[in-house]
Design a protein around this motif. Structure first.
Motif, short mmCIF file in Angstrom:
data_model
loop_
_atom_site.label_atom_id
_atom_site.label_comp_id
_atom_site.label_asym_id
_atom_site.label_seq_id
_atom_site.Cartn_x
_atom_site.Cartn_y
_atom_site.Cartn_z
N GLU A 610 0.81 -1.22 0.00
CA GLU A 610 0.00 0.00 0.00
C GLU A 610 0.84 1.27 0.00
O GLU A 610 0.32 2.37 -0.19
CB GLU A 610 -0.93 0.00 1.23
CG GLU A 610 -1.97 -1.11 1.21
CD GLU A 610 -2.90 -0.98 0.01
OE1 GLU A 610 -3.24 0.16 -0.37
OE2 GLU A 610 -3.28 -2.03 -0.55
N GLU A 611 2.14 1.15 0.24
CA GLU A 611 3.01 2.34 0.25
C GLU A 611 3.37 2.80 -1.15
O GLU A 611 3.96 3.87 -1.32
CB GLU A 611 4.29 2.03 1.02
CG GLU A 611 4.07 1.62 2.47
CD GLU A 611 5.38 1.21 3.14
OE1 GLU A 611 6.44 1.50 2.56
OE2 GLU A 611 5.33 0.62 4.21
N PRO A 613 1.65 4.04 -3.89
CA PRO A 613 1.21 5.36 -4.38
C PRO A 613 1.97 6.52 -3.75
O PRO A 613 2.32 7.49 -4.43
CB PRO A 613 -0.28 5.38 -4.03
CG PRO A 613 -0.68 3.95 -3.96
CD PRO A 613 0.52 3.24 -3.40
N ALA A 614 2.20 6.44 -2.44
CA ALA A 614 2.93 7.53 -1.77
C ALA A 614 4.34 7.65 -2.33
O ALA A 614 4.87 8.76 -2.49
CB ALA A 614 2.96 7.30 -0.26
N HIS A 616 5.27 6.87 -5.39
CA HIS A 616 5.13 7.51 -6.72
C HIS A 616 4.97 9.02 -6.57
O HIS A 616 5.55 9.79 -7.35
CB HIS A 616 3.92 6.92 -7.45
CG HIS A 616 4.21 5.64 -8.15
ND1 HIS A 616 5.11 5.55 -9.20
CD2 HIS A 616 3.69 4.39 -7.98
CE1 HIS A 616 5.15 4.30 -9.64
NE2 HIS A 616 4.31 3.57 -8.92
N ARG A 617 4.18 9.44 -5.58
CA ARG A 617 3.95 10.87 -5.42
C ARG A 617 5.25 11.60 -5.06
O ARG A 617 5.54 12.67 -5.62
CB ARG A 617 2.90 11.11 -4.32
CG ARG A 617 2.56 12.57 -4.10
CD ARG A 617 1.46 12.74 -3.05
NE ARG A 617 1.14 14.14 -2.87
CZ ARG A 617 1.80 14.97 -2.05
NH1 ARG A 617 2.82 14.48 -1.33
NH2 ARG A 617 1.47 16.23 -1.94
N HIS A 640 4.25 9.62 -12.61
CA HIS A 640 4.33 9.24 -11.20
C HIS A 640 3.27 9.95 -10.36
O HIS A 640 2.70 9.35 -9.44
CB HIS A 640 5.72 9.53 -10.66
CG HIS A 640 6.77 8.60 -11.16
ND1 HIS A 640 6.82 7.27 -10.82
CD2 HIS A 640 7.81 8.79 -12.02
CE1 HIS A 640 7.83 6.69 -11.42
NE2 HIS A 640 8.45 7.59 -12.15
N ARG A 642 0.34 10.84 -11.45
CA ARG A 642 -0.93 10.17 -11.75
C ARG A 642 -1.04 8.87 -10.97
O ARG A 642 -2.08 8.56 -10.38
CB ARG A 642 -1.02 9.91 -13.26
CG ARG A 642 -2.28 9.18 -13.69
CD ARG A 642 -2.53 9.37 -15.17
NE ARG A 642 -1.46 8.85 -15.99
CZ ARG A 642 -1.40 7.58 -16.42
NH1 ARG A 642 -2.35 6.73 -16.09
NH2 ARG A 642 -0.41 7.19 -17.19
N LEU A 643 0.09 8.07 -10.95
CA LEU A 643 0.08 6.83 -10.18
C LEU A 643 -0.01 7.09 -8.67
O LEU A 643 -0.50 6.26 -7.92
CB LEU A 643 1.34 6.01 -10.50
CG LEU A 643 1.45 5.51 -11.95
CD1 LEU A 643 2.80 4.85 -12.18
CD2 LEU A 643 0.32 4.55 -12.26
N GLY A 644 0.47 8.27 -8.24
CA GLY A 644 0.38 8.66 -6.83
C GLY A 644 -0.90 9.38 -6.48
O GLY A 644 -1.04 9.85 -5.34
N ARG A 645 -1.82 9.53 -7.47
CA ARG A 645 -3.15 10.13 -7.25
C ARG A 645 -3.06 11.58 -6.78
O ARG A 645 -3.87 12.04 -5.96
CB ARG A 645 -3.95 9.30 -6.24
CG ARG A 645 -4.08 7.83 -6.65
CD ARG A 645 -4.46 6.97 -5.47
NE ARG A 645 -4.33 5.53 -5.80
CZ ARG A 645 -4.29 4.57 -4.89
NH1 ARG A 645 -4.35 4.88 -3.61
NH2 ARG A 645 -4.17 3.31 -5.24
N ASP A 646 -2.07 12.31 -7.27
CA ASP A 646 -1.88 13.72 -6.92
C ASP A 646 -2.36 14.56 -8.09
O ASP A 646 -1.59 14.89 -8.99
CB ASP A 646 -0.41 13.99 -6.61
CG ASP A 646 -0.17 15.41 -6.08
OD1 ASP A 646 -1.04 16.26 -6.28
OD2 ASP A 646 0.89 15.64 -5.50
#
Length: 1002
Positions: A610-611, A613-614, A616-617, A640, A642-646
């Motif tokens: 679960e770490e 996305p963070a 990637h951000r 990155h 986008r993959l980190g949902r930022d």
């Protein structure tokens, strides 16, 4: 008359590289006859037809200084002596002739037999040196003349056979063996230029750029000493290799690098394919195999070999972090090809598509991306790359090597398939490599498939023994088999297993031979396997975090971005990266740092969960903050983020990307450009979300009907709206280096809302330290002249890393990149002992000392602290001893990450101690130079090669100098260098970091 028993071993005659008649035996060879006239008679007889000569001929050869009667008497006496020593059957004959027994075998005859059966490897093996070297006797002028002719004939045969063997070794990917034999050939006749060319070719194939530079200088010295111009072929080699060596990458830190074993057939296939390509038959070779089986090593060795031949070789690697970025590999390929001679002849119709693929080509080709329907984009770009390759190959044959094709983005992969389908009669070798079963392999009429299989046990044995000799012990006999079992035939896993064993102290290489201080631990480690996982688990948290960042990125990251991600200073980050590279976990290249191998990356990603996305951000934001107008960096940052949902970060990347594309004249709508950035369709929810928040000036496309827009007044309205969104700002147009005063002087331009430089009476610009250890010295407020403020006398007196901030009322401030304030005379490099344990006894930092018995080994670790503000690429911590020969008693402790303040490194010592009683010293030194032999000999690289014994070797420091080094961690030495102020080959006072450990022998 005595005779030797018949059961004795036959006599052997050595004529090559020595002169002796000996009898082999279980305890070694027994020499029974050495140089002299008796030996010369036996040697001549062994070379004569039917091993028989007339007595008159023997007298003329060896006793020409006597009359006939005395000469024949001397011959009879010599024959009698030989019969007394060896028996009646060794030399026979009558009153007219003398015959040697055919049972006497000579190495010269064995070499001639190898020549007759056309076996060049056997010829090389039999030739141990010149025929009858340095032989002369009174009355033997005719014999010496005969020996000279035979010597020249055999030497010529060796040289021709040796060249054949060297080229065969290079063709099999064995540059180490080829270089060794090429040195023998060159030493045999150092005035023969073809031998020099062969040695240069072998060195360039092995990638030994330092050795190549040394031999090029030696060749120049030979030509100068002989007062002759080089042959045309030699002059071309010198020109080409000096250019190649100057562009070569710096060698990585010392790692285990065996010869290419078990891949000779595959390497030979690649060389044959290159030969076909040179002849105008385009060839594509595709390598496929599991991770770690040696695909990348094959490509690397092929690259070195072809570069040594003067070929144009381009390499590309697809990376996992770029697989979701459309056209990344094709764009990188276009950018690389666009810098090659011949690319300027590309058809004008495809220039716009090439610039669209690689915006960096806009300065070369000056074309805007062409308009057209999106559905035509893949075909146009694929044809553009194909035409660019055609243009380059019109200039010279080209080898294009693409590794890790399984990570290629789909658009680039399809473009490569178009290229493979269109291969015809151009002089091109295309080599691709990928893992199996990732996607259908590239195939065409010119494609050859090579499958890379695991190494068999005998090849693993060759791999282990190519690194060092195996001693005759039980553990050594088991080592190759254990390594093969642990690695399952993977060369990479085998090297990792050996390297891990060395790092734990269970295995070592000493004087070219394997040594196992802990054989039980070694065998247990090899049984467990998983060496990379063990190394990763043992990493300290900060270094593991860096490695995880590289794994998540899947693409090279610059050190500055990694410093931001890890929250560490640039110096600490650089030190950690060097340590990861030394452990075989990371590697550096032109684009930055990346994980050394896919296997390591897979292990790291498995632990994130679960770490992810963070992670990637963090990477996306770091790339975005350091994009510096780079299209490639913005695309990676957007991926990155986008993959980190930022979403906010994605929007920032889109704004920067749109501005860059508009600057190159891209006429497409903003929606199409954003979709291109994010690798998604126009209907994507993310694309629509980003578009809603874009400034109006970026959302409006460049419509083709500009005249109607002007007539309607729409353009002035849009321009006015765009200008309202702009603000006056400062622009730093000259970023200084860390030399005092700051050079070039920091220069700031004032820009208005139109982006043009403005200047108003009374405007000033101020500068302050945004971050850094010290204050500014000099004028920190400068008047604006013609739109610019130039800080001519600004300086940073305290060394360290700084960021400067420039402000002016009414303008948006600007900050500089990191500035490294460099080394000054007040801040020399320093090296200190912090703590340590030697021979199981602790040493004190205030007076590091150890007492040993005569000849006792000194073994243990010492933790060092070092400080230096050099940003040089080659800064070394070196070691040496005050006993032994200075030129042979130095070693490299570490290449260091710099600049650094109080950085710590642990040095491992394993030294044979001095024999004589008294006080001796281990000297540790820190300096920036080509290698540690320069540092320890007190020689600067400008001299060309280390000079020992001229009074400034560091091992010869006096007691007063050593005491000063203990107290301050630094010492001023007299260094031999070519210097502008002091003159050529002058002794120049130079500061080096220094630490001393006293060795007391009782």
């Amino acid at each position: 008359m005595s005779a030797h028993p018949s059961h004795h071993a036959p006599l052997r005659l050595r004529l090559l590289g020595g002169m002796r008649l000996h009898r082999p035996g279980p305890g070694g060879a027994e020499v029974v006859l050495g140089p002299g006239k008796a030996f010369a008679l036996v040697a001549y007889l062994s070379c004569a037809p039917h091993q028989t000569i007339r007595r008159e001929e023997a007298v003329e050869l060896l006793w020409a200084d006597r009359d006939v009667t005395h000469g024949r008497n001397s011959l009879r006496q010599t024959i009698w002596t030989l019969r007394q020593r060896f028996g009646d059957t060794v030399i026979t004959g009558d009153d007219d002739t003398v015959t040697l027994s055919p049972d006497i075998v000579s190495d010269r005859d064995e070499m001639l037999q190898a020549i007759e059966r056309a076996d060049p490897a056997a010829v090389v093996a039999r030739y141990a040196g010149p025929f009858l070297p340095a032989f002369a006797v009174p009355g033997g002028l005719a014999f010496e003349q005969w020996a000279d002719g035979e010597r020249a004939r055999l030497r010529t045969a060796f040289l021709r056979a040796g060249e054949t063997v060297v080229r065969a070794q290079l063709g099999r990917g064995e540059p180490t063996a080829a270089t060794s034999l090429a040195r023998r050939i060159n030493a045999e006749d150092p005035l023969r230029e073809s031998g020099w060319r062969l040695l240069l070719e072998a060195l360039s194939a092995s990638g030994d750029w330092l050795g190549l530079a040394v031999e090029l200088d030696a060749l120049d010295a030979m030509l100068t000493g002989e007062h002759r111009e080089p042959e045309p072929a030699t002059a071309e080699w010198i020109r080409r290799l000096r250019s190649t060596a100057s562009m070569a990458e710096s060698p990585p830190p010392a790692t285990l690098r065996p010869d290419l074993v078990g891949r000779e057939r595959e390497f030979a296939t690649l060389i044959s394919a290159w030969t076909a390509a040179q002849g105008g038959r385009a060839t594509h070779v595709h390598l496929t195999g599991a991770a770690g089986l040696g695909k990348s090593r094959l490509l690397a060795d092929l690259r070195q070999r072809l570069r040594g031949l003067g070929a144009v070789v381009l390499t590309q690697r697809a990376r996992p972090g770029e697989r979701e970025l459309p056209w990344t590999l094709a764009g990188d390929l276009a950018g690389t090809l666009g810098a090659v001679p011949g690319s300027g002849a590309v058809p004008p119709a495809v220039l716009g598509d090439l610039v669209d693929l690689a915006p960096g080509l806009s300065s070369r080709f000056g074309a805007a991306p062409p308009p057209g329907p999106l559905r035509e984009l893949p075909r146009r770009r694929a044809m553009a790359v194909t035409e660019l390759i055609n243009a380059v190959t019109e200039e010279a044959p080209l080898a294009l090597l693409i590794d890790d094709l399984h990570w290629a983005d789909d658009a680039s992969y399809d473009a490569l398939q178009v290229l493979v389908n269109r291969l015809e009669r151009q002089p091109l070798l295309l080599v691709t490599a990928s893992r199996p079963d990732y996607r259908p392999d590239l195939r065409g009429l010119a494609t050859q498939q090579i499958t890379i299989d695991p190494l068999p046990p005998e090849a693993t044995f060759d791999l282990v023994t190519s690194l060092a000799r195996l001693p005759g012990t039980a553990w050594a006999a088991r080592l190759p088999g254990s390594v093969h079992q642990a690695s399952e035939g993977s060369p990479l896993a085998a090297i990792e297993s050996l390297a891990y064993a060395i790092s734990t102290g269970a295995l070592a290489i000493r004087e070219g031979e394997w040594d196992a201080p802990l054989p039980d631990v070694l065998e247990a480690q090899l049984r467990r396997g998983g060496s990379v996982g063990a190394i990763i688990q043992a990493l300290e948290p900060s270094r593991r975090e860096l490695l995880v960042a590289l794994a998540v990125a899947g693409t090279p990251l610059p050190g500055t971005s990694l410093s931001v991600i890890g929250g560490q200073s640039d110096a600490v980050t650089a030190q950690s990266l060097v340590a990861l590279e030394r452990d075989g976990l990371a590697r550096s290249g032109p684009g930055g740092w990346e994980v050394a191998h896919d296997r390591t990356r897979d292990l790291l990603l498995e632990t994130l969960g679960e770490e992810l996305p963070a992670a990637h951000r963090r990477i996306g934001l770091a790339l975005l903050d350091h994009a510096d107008g780079s299209v490639a960096a913005l695309r990676k940052a957007a991926l990155h983020l986008r993959l980190g949902r930022d979403i906010a970060g994605v929007r920032r990347a889109a704004i920067g990307y749109l501005r860059l594309r508009r600057a190159t004249g891209d006429p497409r709508a903003a929606s199409a450009i954003v979709a291109d950035l994010l690798g998604t369709g126009l209907e994507d929810v993310l694309v629509r979300s980003v578009l809603r928040e874009l400034p109006l000036s970026l959302r409006i496309p460049h419509f083709p009907r500009r005249a109607a827009m002007v007539a309607s007044g729409l353009v002035p309205l849009l321009l006015a709206g765009a200008l309202l969104l702009q603000r006056p700002h400062l622009d730093l147009v000259a970023t200084p280096l860390g030399a005092g005063p700051l050079t070039p002087p920091p220069t700031v331009e004032l820009r208005g809302i139109t982006g043009r430089a403005v200047s108003r009476p009374g405007d000033t610009v101020r500068v302050e330290v945004a971050s850094g250890p010290g204050a500014l010295v000099g004028n920190v407020a400068v008047a604006v002249v013609d739109g610019r403020a130039r800080f001519d006398d600004l300086d940073l007196q305290v060394p360290g890393n700084y960021v400067l901030r420039f402000t002016s009322p009414g303008f948006t401030p600007v900050v500089s990149d990191t500035i490294r304030a460099g080394l000054t005379s007040a801040n020399p490099p320093r090296l200190r002992v912090l703590r340590g344990t030697l021979n199981n006894r602790p040493i004190r930092p205030d007076n590091p000392e150890i007492t040993i018995r005569p000849g006792e080994a000194i073994v243990g670790t010492v933790e060092m602290s070092y400080s230096t503000y050099w940003s040089a690429a080659a800064v070394f911590m070196c070691g040496g001893t005050s006993w032994g020969q200075p030129a042979a008693s130095w070693w490299t402790v570490y290449p260091l990450a710099t600049p650094a303040e109080g950085a710590k490194r642990t040095a491992t010592l394993n030294i044979k101690g001095p024999v004589s009683p008294g006080m001796h010293h281990i000297i540790l030194a820190l300096y920036a130079d080509r290698s540690c032999d320069y540092v320890m000999s007190g020689t600067n690289w400008t001299i060309g090669e280390p000079v020992w014994g001229d009074g400034n070797d560091l091992s010869g420091w006096g007691a007063r100098d050593l005491d000063a080094a203990r107290q301050t961690g630094s010492m001023t030495i007299q260094q031999l260098r070519n210097h502008v102020e002091f003159g050529p080959r002058a002794m120049v006072p130079t500061a080096v970091g220094a630490a001393v450990i006293t060795v007391r022998v009782e």
